[in-house]
Structure formats: structure tokens, C-alpha cells
Design an enzyme around this catalytic site. Structure first.
Site, short mmCIF file in Angstrom:
data_model
loop_
_atom_site.label_atom_id
_atom_site.label_comp_id
_atom_site.label_asym_id
_atom_site.label_seq_id
_atom_site.Cartn_x
_atom_site.Cartn_y
_atom_site.Cartn_z
N CYS A 155 0.83 -1.20 0.00
CA CYS A 155 0.00 0.00 0.00
C CYS A 155 0.87 1.26 0.00
CB CYS A 155 -0.99 -0.04 1.16
SG CYS A 155 -2.34 1.16 0.99
N HIS A 197 -4.08 -4.69 -0.29
CA HIS A 197 -3.71 -5.22 1.03
C HIS A 197 -3.78 -6.75 1.01
CE1 HIS A 197 -3.60 -1.49 3.45
NE2 HIS A 197 -4.47 -1.05 2.56
N GLU A 210 -3.08 -8.78 3.34
CA GLU A 210 -3.59 -9.26 4.62
C GLU A 210 -5.10 -9.13 4.73
OE1 GLU A 210 -2.93 -4.87 5.31
OE2 GLU A 210 -2.04 -6.46 4.10
#
Length: 214
Positions: free
Chosen positions: A81, A186, A188
Site C-alpha cells: 500500500c 492489502h 492481509e
């Protein structure tokens, strides 16, 4: 078990990224100490927020030359990011100079009917480097999770590893060059595919450790 350093520079919650890396079979250390970053087997630069504060926080910790040296050393490096954006020379968002690792700038999405800014939610990747190890064991056009109003615009199109289209605007969603990989989305927060990306990165780190130095 490889040790991956996650750079802590007060630009976002690092817990999710660390958890994903740990699930992939690595030990993580969250630190802003240069000696920890240099001694680790690989480095992850995450981040959410604005470009200028990110660079100011890195500068105040004297981490800019450390990151530049790590990248030059060939050590595996993953930006996430904001950690992708600050690899570039500068941003329309502010006035600070970026790390300057990748020639190019960070630009803001143009307003157009039918889209929201920030670009937030799930969207599909289009691979530009389909054989990149980061994409192993992955579908052809995976869905990933984005939250951003700005995007990177590299001078050299060959560094693009994936793109994404928001409205009529197709922008760079990931880059890769040598030991450097970075993504705008992202991992995650991107479900199974995102965790696979982190696992692939860990696999690359392990392969690097298994390769004798020349």
C-alpha cells in the site's frame, strides 16, 4: 525459519501483515532500528496514510539510507500500500521527496461518473508479469482488496507486475524488479489469495537463503 523485519514508522496497524507472514512459516520482528532491518533475512514496508508524513517519519528515524542500502543489497523486499507509493520519486499528494527507488510519481485518481474516490473494496488484478513468483498457486484474475485515492505511475512500464481498472482508469497495482516487489492492495485483507501472496514471499526468502552466495 527465516526472519522478516516489518518496518515500524507509525503509519498503520502492522498486526495483520505480521500474522499473515507468521502463518506462512516465518518469524517476524517489528522494528525501526536499522540494525534489526539489516540483520533480517527480508524486509516488509507496509503503511496506510499520507505520503508526506510517511517520508517524514522515515527521515526522523534515519531509515531512508538504510532502506536504500537494503534494496541495493539484493535482500528480498516487499512494499504494501503506502509502502509501494513511497518507493517512487514523489506524489501529487504532497511535497516531500520519496525514496526514489523507482522512477515515476504518485498520482490521484481522476473523478468520473460512477466511481468513488477512494478506490475502496474488491477488484480484479490483470497480471503484467504472470510468471512472477509472487503470483504462484494463484488464479488468473484474482480479486484483492484496495483502499487508496492515489496510484503509482512508473516511468518504466516493464516494472509493472499487475494492473487494476477503476472506472475507465487502468493503473499499476503491483510492481516487481529484481529483489523488490510491492503491491497497492492489502494482501492481509485479501482472503486466501492475499495469504498466498505472503506465503509466496516467504518461499522466495527461503529460496534466497538456500542459494549459496557467489
Amino acid at each position: 525459519m527465516p526472519i522478516i523485519a516489518v518496518i515500524d514508522y507509525d503509519m498503520g496497524n502492522l498486526h495483520s501483515a505480521c500474522k499473515g507472514l507468521q502463518e506462512a512459516g516465518t518469524q517476524t520482528i517489528v522494528s525501526d532500528r536499522p540494525e534489526d532491518l539489516v540483520s533480517a533475512d527480508a524486509v516488509v514496508l507496509p503503511g496506510v496514510g499520507a505520503f508526506d508524513p510517511a517520508m517524514q517519519h522515515l527521515r526522523s528515524r534515519q531509515l531512508i539510507p538504510v532502506i536504500q542500502d537494503i534494496l541495493a543489497s539484493g535482500k528480498p523486499f516487499l512494499g504494501i500500500c503506502l509502502g509501494l507509493q513511497i518507493l517512487f520519486e514523489g506524489s501529487e499528494e504532497g511535497t516531500e521527496a520519496g525514496l526514489g527507488i523507482i522512477p515515476g510519481t504518485v498520482k490521484r485518481f481522476q473523478s468520473e461518473p460512477g466511481i468513488t474516490i477512494p478506490h475502496m473494496g474488491w477488484n480484479q488484478l490483470e497480471y503484467q508479469q504472470p510468471d512472477l513468483p509472487l503470483w504462484r498457486h494463484s488464479p488468473a484474475q484474482p480479486w484483492v482488496y484496495f483502499v487508496h485515492s492515489y496510484y503509482v505511475d512508473p516511468v518504466d512500464p516493464t516494472v509493472k507486475a499487475a494492473t487494476v481498472t477503476h472506472g475507465t482508469q487502468t493503473i499499476t497495482a503491483a510492481i516487481a524488479r529484481d529483489n523488490l516487489m510491492a503491491v497497492q492492495f492489502h494482501p492481509e485483507k485479501s482472503s486466501t489469495f492475499g495469504l498466498q501472496i505472503l506465503a509466496n514471499f516467504v518461499e522466495q526468502v527461503q529460496a534466497t537463503l538456500a542459494t549459496p552466495a557467489v
